[in-house]
Design a protein around this motif. Structure first.
Motif, PDB file in Angstrom:
ATOM      1  N   VAL A  41     106.216  80.300  27.173  1.00  8.23           N
ATOM      2  CA  VAL A  41     107.443  80.864  27.744  1.00  8.23           C
ATOM      3  C   VAL A  41     107.202  81.324  29.183  1.00  8.23           C
ATOM      4  O   VAL A  41     108.051  81.130  30.079  1.00  8.23           O
ATOM      5  CB  VAL A  41     107.955  82.030  26.870  1.00  8.23           C
ATOM      6  N   GLY A  42     106.046  81.928  29.414  1.00  9.82           N
ATOM      7  CA  GLY A  42     105.721  82.382  30.771  1.00  9.82           C
ATOM      8  C   GLY A  42     105.625  81.219  31.745  1.00  9.82           C
ATOM      9  O   GLY A  42     106.116  81.308  32.877  1.00  9.82           O
ATOM     10  N   ARG A  43     104.988  80.111  31.308  1.00  6.12           N
ATOM     11  CA  ARG A  43     104.887  78.947  32.180  1.00  6.12           C
ATOM     12  C   ARG A  43     106.262  78.371  32.492  1.00  6.12           C
ATOM     13  O   ARG A  43     106.544  77.972  33.632  1.00  6.12           O
ATOM     14  CB  ARG A  43     104.006  77.884  31.528  1.00  6.12           C
ATOM     15  N   ILE A  44     107.108  78.312  31.485  1.00  5.22           N
ATOM     16  CA  ILE A  44     108.463  77.787  31.699  1.00  5.22           C
ATOM     17  C   ILE A  44     109.239  78.685  32.657  1.00  5.22           C
ATOM     18  O   ILE A  44     109.984  78.206  33.528  1.00  5.22           O
ATOM     19  CB  ILE A  44     109.199  77.661  30.352  1.00  5.22           C
ATOM     20  N   ALA A  45     109.076  79.992  32.523  1.00  9.51           N
ATOM     21  CA  ALA A  45     109.791  80.923  33.391  1.00  9.51           C
ATOM     22  C   ALA A  45     109.324  80.833  34.845  1.00  9.51           C
ATOM     23  O   ALA A  45     110.116  80.978  35.779  1.00  9.51           O
ATOM     24  CB  ALA A  45     109.625  82.350  32.868  1.00  9.51           C
ATOM     25  N   VAL A  46     108.032  80.584  35.029  1.00  8.04           N
ATOM     26  CA  VAL A  46     107.474  80.532  36.382  1.00  8.04           C
ATOM     27  C   VAL A  46     107.670  79.166  37.020  1.00  8.04           C
ATOM     28  O   VAL A  46     107.664  79.036  38.253  1.00  8.04           O
ATOM     29  CB  VAL A  46     105.978  80.909  36.339  1.00  8.04           C
ATOM     30  N   ALA A  47     107.858  78.131  36.211  1.00  5.68           N
ATOM     31  CA  ALA A  47     107.908  76.756  36.707  1.00  5.68           C
ATOM     32  C   ALA A  47     108.919  76.545  37.835  1.00  5.68           C
ATOM     33  O   ALA A  47     108.587  75.908  38.849  1.00  5.68           O
ATOM     34  CB  ALA A  47     108.184  75.797  35.549  1.00  5.68           C
TER      35      ALA A  47
END
Length: 302
Positions: free
Chosen positions: A9-15
């Protein structure tokens, strides 16, 4: 599983932010690389040379693709070596003045003097002046050979006025840029100096340590790391000095690498040559930054 899910979820949010940042950096660089291999001059434009359709770039006369010719002409231009010399002289002298003067001013402002807060504010203020405004002030109010403040001083002393930008353009640019960056070095070094151990200072005073020895063996080693940081940050920005040279019209004798790129692009209208010069400037700046980062790394490990 929960940890892996949260990481995903963090990677998706930062992407989105990462992708936007990469596009913001890569697209201009890719376009500069693209134009650096084209024969594209605004005085004799060929619309096909600016298009992204490869089928229109190649013809029997080879009017578009320049290959490495732009780089060759830029690097063999006598003005390139003059611009490189001016860039190195400007960076070296401004660093010498700002770091040396910053150390002295930081030591002075660290003392309990009358009006210390006001003096600190006045010394730091020049750093917040825009380069264009600073250049106009120095050109018209300080270094003007007829009505400038420096001319008034020299005339009051019985000396002739100095036309700085006609006879000493590099000296004038160094003075202007050093005046603007001296407050930055002073602020960083003053902050570091205020963290000096007072017990060591009191012990040195009780032992009767001479002021010069106290400065050389205790103050200067304490400031080694912030001095290194100041050198790194200032070098990166000083390699890009342009406004002062352009506004004062000193590009003929004090032009540095950014000014040479400007001359190729907006004076000679050579988009290909200016793009090649921009790539060369990026490579040289990264080489300087690499060695400076290594120097900082060694200093911080001590």
């Amino acid at each position: 599983m929960a940890t892996q899910h949260m990481r995903a979820v963090g990677r998706i949010a930062v992407a989105p932010s990462v992708i936007a940042l990469l596009l913001w950096m890569i697209v201009p660089l890719a376009m500069t690389l693209w134009f650096s291999v084209l024969r594209y001059n605004l005085l004799d434009p060929n619309p096909a040379c600016s298009l992204l359709d490869p089928a229109q770039l190649f013809d029997a006369a080879n009017r578009c693709i320049a290959g490495t010719s732009n780089y060759y002409y830029f690097l063999t231009d006598p003005a390139f070596f003059s611009a490189m010399t001016n860039s190195l002289v400007l960076v070296g002298l401004v660093l010498l003045i700002s770091v040396g003067g910053g150390i002295l001013l930081a030591i002075l402002l660290d003392q309990a003097i009358f009006g210390r807060n006001v003096v600190r504010l006045m010394i730091i203020a020049p750093f917040f002046v825009m380069p264009t405004v600073s250049a106009l002030v120095w050109k018209n109010m300080m270094m003007n050979p007829v009505s400038g403040f420096l001319a008034w001083i020299t005339k009051s002393l019985g000396l002739g006025a100095v036309d700085w930008f006609a006879h000493y353009p590099m000296t004038a640019i160094v003075i202007m840029v050093a005046w603007q960056w001296l407050p930055f070095a002073t602020l960083i070094l003053l902050t570091a100096l205020q963290s000096f151990d007072e017990e060591q200072r009191e012990a040195a005073q009780m032992d009767g340590t001479p002021p010069l020895s106290f400065f050389w063996y205790m103050i200067l080693p304490h400031l080694a790391r912030p001095i290194t940081v100041v050198i790194l940050i200032e070098t990166i920005f000083l390699l890009n000095v342009f406004a002062e040279i352009y506004v004062t019209g000193s590009g003929g004798r004090a032009g540095n690498l950014p000014y040479l790129v400007y001359h190729y692009g907006l004076i000679a209208n050579d988009v290909g040559g200016a793009s090649a010069g921009g790539i060369v400037a990026i490579v040289l700046a990264n080489i300087v930054a690499f060695f400076l980062m290594r120097m900082i790394g060694r200093n911080l490990e001590r």
